[in-house]
Write a protein that holds these residues in place. Sequence first.
Motif, short mmCIF file in Angstrom:
data_model
loop_
_atom_site.label_atom_id
_atom_site.label_comp_id
_atom_site.label_asym_id
_atom_site.label_seq_id
_atom_site.Cartn_x
_atom_site.Cartn_y
_atom_site.Cartn_z
N LYS A 274 -47.63 57.24 40.49
CA LYS A 274 -46.36 57.15 41.60
C LYS A 274 -44.73 57.39 42.28
O LYS A 274 -44.47 58.41 42.78
CB LYS A 274 -46.95 55.97 42.86
CG LYS A 274 -48.46 55.88 43.15
CD LYS A 274 -49.16 54.76 43.75
CE LYS A 274 -48.30 53.56 43.00
NZ LYS A 274 -49.24 52.53 41.47
N SER A 275 -44.27 56.51 40.99
CA SER A 275 -43.28 56.80 40.20
C SER A 275 -42.71 58.29 40.41
O SER A 275 -41.70 58.27 40.56
CB SER A 275 -42.45 55.58 39.64
OG SER A 275 -43.28 54.49 40.51
N THR A 276 -43.09 58.67 38.98
CA THR A 276 -42.54 59.09 39.13
C THR A 276 -42.42 60.48 39.59
O THR A 276 -41.51 61.40 40.18
CB THR A 276 -43.99 59.89 37.31
OG1 THR A 276 -44.15 58.99 36.66
CG2 THR A 276 -43.30 61.47 36.82
N PHE B 200 -35.37 53.27 45.08
CA PHE B 200 -36.68 52.56 43.53
C PHE B 200 -37.47 51.98 43.97
O PHE B 200 -37.44 50.72 44.71
CB PHE B 200 -35.34 52.65 42.77
CG PHE B 200 -34.76 53.73 41.99
CD1 PHE B 200 -35.29 55.24 42.58
CD2 PHE B 200 -33.51 53.68 41.67
CE1 PHE B 200 -33.74 56.06 42.23
CE2 PHE B 200 -32.96 54.64 41.61
CZ PHE B 200 -33.46 56.12 41.73
N GLN B 201 -38.32 51.63 42.97
CA GLN B 201 -39.49 50.31 42.79
C GLN B 201 -38.39 49.17 42.89
O GLN B 201 -39.37 48.34 42.96
CB GLN B 201 -40.32 51.13 41.73
CG GLN B 201 -41.50 49.38 41.50
CD GLN B 201 -42.75 50.30 40.78
OE1 GLN B 201 -42.78 51.57 40.13
NE2 GLN B 201 -43.21 50.03 41.19
N ASN B 202 -37.89 49.53 42.02
CA ASN B 202 -37.13 47.94 41.27
C ASN B 202 -34.99 48.49 41.79
O ASN B 202 -34.38 48.68 41.53
CB ASN B 202 -36.72 47.95 39.94
CG ASN B 202 -35.76 46.66 39.58
OD1 ASN B 202 -35.41 45.75 40.34
ND2 ASN B 202 -35.71 46.24 37.91
N ALA C 146 -39.90 56.15 49.22
CA ALA C 146 -39.58 54.36 49.51
C ALA C 146 -41.05 53.68 48.68
O ALA C 146 -41.89 53.73 48.55
CB ALA C 146 -40.11 54.07 50.88
N ASP C 147 -40.85 53.49 47.57
CA ASP C 147 -41.49 52.95 45.80
C ASP C 147 -41.63 51.75 46.09
O ASP C 147 -41.25 50.70 45.71
CB ASP C 147 -40.87 53.53 44.70
CG ASP C 147 -42.00 53.30 43.73
OD1 ASP C 147 -42.71 53.05 43.60
OD2 ASP C 147 -41.17 53.77 42.89
N GLU C 148 -42.97 50.87 46.68
CA GLU C 148 -43.56 50.43 47.52
C GLU C 148 -42.58 49.03 47.07
O GLU C 148 -41.77 47.96 47.25
CB GLU C 148 -43.54 49.47 45.80
CG GLU C 148 -44.82 50.44 44.97
CD GLU C 148 -45.44 49.66 43.62
OE1 GLU C 148 -45.69 48.10 43.56
OE2 GLU C 148 -46.08 50.32 43.18
N VAL C 149 -41.53 49.67 48.38
CA VAL C 149 -40.52 48.20 49.14
C VAL C 149 -40.75 47.57 49.80
O VAL C 149 -40.40 46.58 50.02
CB VAL C 149 -39.40 49.01 50.52
CG1 VAL C 149 -38.67 50.65 49.59
CG2 VAL C 149 -40.66 49.96 51.31
MG LIG Z 1 -43.91 52.86 40.26
#
Ligand SMILES: [Mg+2]
Length: 230
Positions: A43-45, A86-88, A163-166
């Motif tokens: 997912k993030s990739t 980003f996720q983080n 939006a990565d796991e926001v």
């Molecule tokens: Mg991820």
Amino acid sequence: MQLTFIDVHVRYPGLDISALNGVNLEINTGERVALVGRNGSGKSTLMLTANGILRPHQGALLLDGRPVRYDRSGLRELRRNVGVVFQNPDDQLFSASVYQDISLGPLNLGLTQAEAHRRVQEVAEFCGLQELLDRPTHALSGGEKTRAALAGVLAMSPRFLFADEVTNSLDPWMRPQVLEILDRLADSGCAVILATHDWALASAWAQRVIWLEGGSVFRQGKPGASSWLT
Ligand SMILES: [Mg+2]
Ligand SMILES: Nc1ncnc2c1ncn2[C@@H]1O[C@H](COP(=O)(O)OP(=O)(O)OP(=O)(O)O)[C@@H](O)[C@H]1O
């Protein structure tokens, strides 16, 4: 406007297996898409590939049917249209203050100080950050950081927002508010692609759910439709 992945393979340096393994996908502006899949499914990739931080070693990314060029002007054009939260959020926020961080994107796009200031005020209001603009970014809570990172991306007026796991770090009050921000964005014509492990949220919120498995699209469809899991 359309963002298209054609047989996209992405590999991280030093690893022989591909993190994305032949992704085929079309995303249109205005869509609400949830991206689901287990840890490590890509997912993030996929999100980092969507705005050119990662480059496919096979396959192609197309913006409105034209292959993305990975030179300075091609990447600028891609990033003007495709934003990623980003996720983080610590990977995203690096300026001294929230204000500076949000203004960075518009200034990089070549906007004047006055226009950048206008955008910062607009997105700060949109994301409920007015009181936090002078705060150092390291002195924010996790959920506040997420909203600041989101505001920084929105200040660039993207047509596609990844939006990565926001929603993960948000409290039960802030979560619906951020989802409302995402809804308003989609209503204004921006495509919103939300990576999440929350299947209930994915089915309730998204018009389309994309399920990644082992770096490729395993299933996709309208949530609730009887055919989507088949
Ligand atoms: Mg991820
Ligand atoms: N910086 C990196 N360097 C090397 N390999 C990586 C890196 N980031 C991710 N990977 C690998 O790429 C694959 C896909 O990871 P990715 O982060 O895209 O998954 P994800 O679906 O976002 O997972 P999660 O739900 O845990 O956030 C995994 O096998 C992971 O180990």
